[in-house]
Write an enzyme that holds these catalytic residues in place. Structure first.
Site, mmCIF file in Angstrom:
data_model
loop_
_atom_site.group_PDB
_atom_site.id
_atom_site.type_symbol
_atom_site.label_atom_id
_atom_site.label_comp_id
_atom_site.label_asym_id
_atom_site.label_seq_id
_atom_site.Cartn_x
_atom_site.Cartn_y
_atom_site.Cartn_z
ATOM 1 N N SER A 264 66.825 8.796 21.426
ATOM 2 C CA SER A 264 65.911 8.403 22.491
ATOM 3 C C SER A 264 66.025 6.921 22.784
ATOM 4 O O SER A 264 66.657 6.173 22.045
ATOM 5 C CB SER A 264 64.479 8.728 22.083
ATOM 6 O OG SER A 264 64.058 7.832 21.078
ATOM 7 N N LYS A 265 65.401 6.522 23.843
ATOM 8 C CA LYS A 265 65.414 5.128 24.248
ATOM 9 C C LYS A 265 64.908 4.218 23.127
ATOM 10 O O LYS A 265 65.466 3.171 22.866
ATOM 11 C CB LYS A 265 64.527 4.968 25.481
ATOM 12 C CG LYS A 265 64.214 3.523 25.809
ATOM 13 C CD LYS A 265 63.537 3.376 27.140
ATOM 14 C CE LYS A 265 62.893 2.015 27.348
ATOM 15 N NZ LYS A 265 63.416 0.926 26.545
ATOM 16 N N ARG A 266 63.883 4.682 22.445
ATOM 17 C CA ARG A 266 63.303 3.914 21.341
ATOM 18 C C ARG A 266 64.328 3.549 20.260
ATOM 19 O O ARG A 266 64.280 2.467 19.693
ATOM 20 C CB ARG A 266 62.153 4.704 20.699
ATOM 21 C CG ARG A 266 60.866 4.570 21.441
ATOM 22 C CD ARG A 266 59.999 3.449 20.881
ATOM 23 N NE ARG A 266 59.131 2.882 21.895
ATOM 24 C CZ ARG A 266 59.451 1.803 22.635
ATOM 25 N NH1 ARG A 266 60.604 1.197 22.459
ATOM 26 N NH2 ARG A 266 58.621 1.322 23.536
ATOM 27 N N ASP A 267 65.223 4.480 19.992
ATOM 28 C CA ASP A 267 66.215 4.245 18.939
ATOM 29 C C ASP A 267 67.084 3.044 19.261
ATOM 30 O O ASP A 267 67.435 2.269 18.384
ATOM 31 C CB ASP A 267 67.104 5.478 18.763
ATOM 32 C CG ASP A 267 66.282 6.681 18.380
ATOM 33 O OD1 ASP A 267 65.413 6.538 17.517
ATOM 34 O OD2 ASP A 267 66.498 7.759 18.958
ATOM 35 N N GLY A 268 67.431 2.930 20.531
ATOM 36 C CA GLY A 268 68.263 1.816 20.927
ATOM 37 C C GLY A 268 67.556 0.503 20.662
ATOM 38 O O GLY A 268 68.126 -0.423 20.075
#
Length: 507
Positions: A264-268
């Site tokens: 997900s975006k959060r991981d980035g």
RNA sequence: GGCCCGUUCGUCUAGCGGUCCAGGACGCCGCCCUUUCACGGCGGAAACACGGGUUCGAUUCCCGUACGGGUCACCA
């Protein structure tokens, strides 16, 4: 032989496309090109509430950067199957819903969203696993199956909102063969009567998707595994219409590098790598989500990395350009299980692509970085510098940052090296070297080296005695490329000035 | 929780019943090259989730368990 291969990538414009989506688009594209077919881009924007301005443009630009251009549809040609945005196709869907209604393959339901929520909550409180609108419960709901015909007509006439649901048969085993997973089967008893047509007059994804795929002549549906649970519903819809099913292929998901779940975006943000192909500017929050392009990736490296995440050629080859991927691609070599995303491997690909560049190309990359920083430079040296720095660079910007000292004199000296290598004799030795260098007419790599070595011999000094402090004086660092090359690039005056400055600062 | 899908080195994966004391790549470690760093070369550690079958023989086939993932909206 069967008809020409036609595949589509059908994202919804609800935000930036993430790399999983790019990979899905890529696989569709590769498959189409491999079989001499068409790749279409369709925008699935039936949910007006989630529409995000700029998302469509972002998708097209991202794919273009990757070298993927649709043959047909948004960003491609209109070959008479348009429009290619579902919102613009709105009037086309009604007749299909009516057909289903007439054939009693679907029914009208008046239950409001609030009523359904309440129903679900009730079931949950009672300890039921999960409530479904299905062959059992539909008998207790407000729909055209339970209400008298006159009442249904009256409600519709009165403008009461309603949805249309598919009427699933009871205890029917839905089977289909997925190219990647083999036979998948689900019993309709475990499915529910999904809404096909919303009260706002828009079809849901399920209906629009099937109708459009049919109308656009799609032969293969290649999409993410998150769609696998609704595939049986789609199969039932094709059946209800009496249409032949396209061939399905559900791709494994891209997973988080560490913990559980899909990427997900959060991981980035959390792990420091982009999850989007290109930068995305959120107009509402003003935030920018970082993309691979701006991070310094070459599109070829990016595509190469993505292609190998969930697919392999069956050989030990790992480096492919787009054309190579097209030739090697095969759905049967796509793996079944999700792939944890590994940014390190991605960096490795980029490094390889960077090193594959010739001197002129490297110089051009370096020039871009220098211009970006507004730094002055001697164009004649760019090729030499870029080549010299390329073996310790992963991204184009490393060409500059790793060799910063080539463009500006050091303002500080590496402490560790200074304390260990800069001795009481250093200043004197640097003085000697400066004297020798100033006498050189031809300040080139070879001559500088010869002069340096002659000095060592004359004074009976080892390389290790002079080299490190020399490097420190000129570059401020304890390590880096050949000092002789560095000196040539810097030029005699600059080298002498730097030596002088180092003596003054370091003593 | 129901349903569906999956499970080979830390990670991406090869393997489609014997060729596997399991191959490649990234990463990691060591050695060599090198004034240093990097590049390069060489080498190393590192995996078939578990339990039952089937079979002369299972990493490969079947079942179960465990674990992982997806999905359960008038979102796609």
């Amino acid at each position: 032989m069967s008809s020409k291969v036609r595949v589509r990538f059908a994202p919804s414009p609800t935000g930036p496309l993430h790399i999983g989506g790019v990979r899905t688009a890529l696989y569709n594209y590769l498959f189409a090109k491999k079989h001499g077919g068409d790749f279409l881009l369709r925008i699935e924007d039936t949910d007006q509430t989630r529409f995000v301005a700029g998302a469509e443009k972002y998708i097209i630009e991202s794919l273009a950067w990757c070298g993927i251009s649709p043959d047909e549809g948004i960003g491609g040609e209109d070959r008479g199957n348009g429009p290619y945005r579902q919102s613009e196709r709105k009037p086309m869907y009604r007749q299909y819903v009516d057909q289903l209604l007439a054939d009693e393959k679907a029914y009208i339901a008046f239950d409001t969203a609030d009523e359904l929520d309440a129903m679900r909550q009730l079931a949950k409180d009672a300890g039921a696993a999960n409530w479904q609108y299905n062959y059992i419960t539909r008998g207790n709901m407000k729909n055209s199956l339970t209400l008298p015909k006159e009442e249904v007509e009256a409600k519709i006439a009165a403008g009461e909102p309603y949805v249309v649901r598919i009427k699933l048969p009871r205890n029917h085993e839905v089977r289909f063969e997925d190219t990647i997973r083999g036979w998948v089967s689900v019993n309709t008893n475990n499915m529910d009567d999904k809404v096909l047509f919303k009260s706002d007059g828009m079809p849901t994804y399920h209906l629009a998707n099937i109708v459009d795929d049919r109308l656009m002549g799609i032969t293969h549906v290649i999409r993410g595994e998150e769609w696998l649970p609704s595939a049986p519903l789609h199969v039932m819809l094709y059946e209800a219409f009496g249409w032949e099913c396209p061939i399905f292929a559900h791709l494994p998901l891209l997973l988080k590098p560490d913990g559980p779940g899909k990427l997900s975006k959060r991981d980035g943000d959390r792990l420091g790598f982009p999850v989007f192909p290109i930068d995305w500017h959120n107009e509402e929050t003003g935030e920018t989500a970082s993309g691979y392009r701006e991070f310094g990736f070459f599109p070829g490296a990016f595509i190469n990395m993505l292609a190998l995440l969930g697919w392999n050629p069956g050989t030990e080859q790992e480096i492919f350009d787009l054309q190579g991927l097209i030739e090697a691609f095969d759905l049967s070599k796509v793996s079944k299980s999700g792939a944890k995303f590994d940014f390190e491997k991605g960096k490795w690909f980029n490094q390889l692509y960077l090193r594959a560049l010739n001197e002129d190309q490297l110089a051009a990359e370096l020039k871009k970085e220098l211009d970006k920083e507004g730094l002055a430079y001697n164009e004649a040296h760019l090729g030499k510098i870029a080549t010299m720095m390329s073996e310790r660079a992963t991204f184009p910007q490393d060409l500059l940052t790793e060799g910063q000292f080539l463009f500006s004199a050091p303002t500080e000296y590496d402490e560790k090296t200074a304390s260990k290598k800069w001795t009481a004799d250093s200043a004197g030795m640097m003085q000697d070297l400066a004297l020798r260098f100033s006498a050189l007419d031809d300040f080139t790599e070879e001559h500088i080296e010869a002069s340096f070595k002659a000095y060592l011999e004359e004074k009976e000094l080892g390389f290790g005695k002079v080299g490190p402090s020399f490097r420190l004086a000129v570059t401020g660092k304890g390590m880096g490329p050949s000092m002789f090359t560095i000196c040539e690039v810097l030029g005699k005056d600059e080298v002498l000035a730097r030596i002088e400055k180092a003596i003054a600062v370091l003593g």
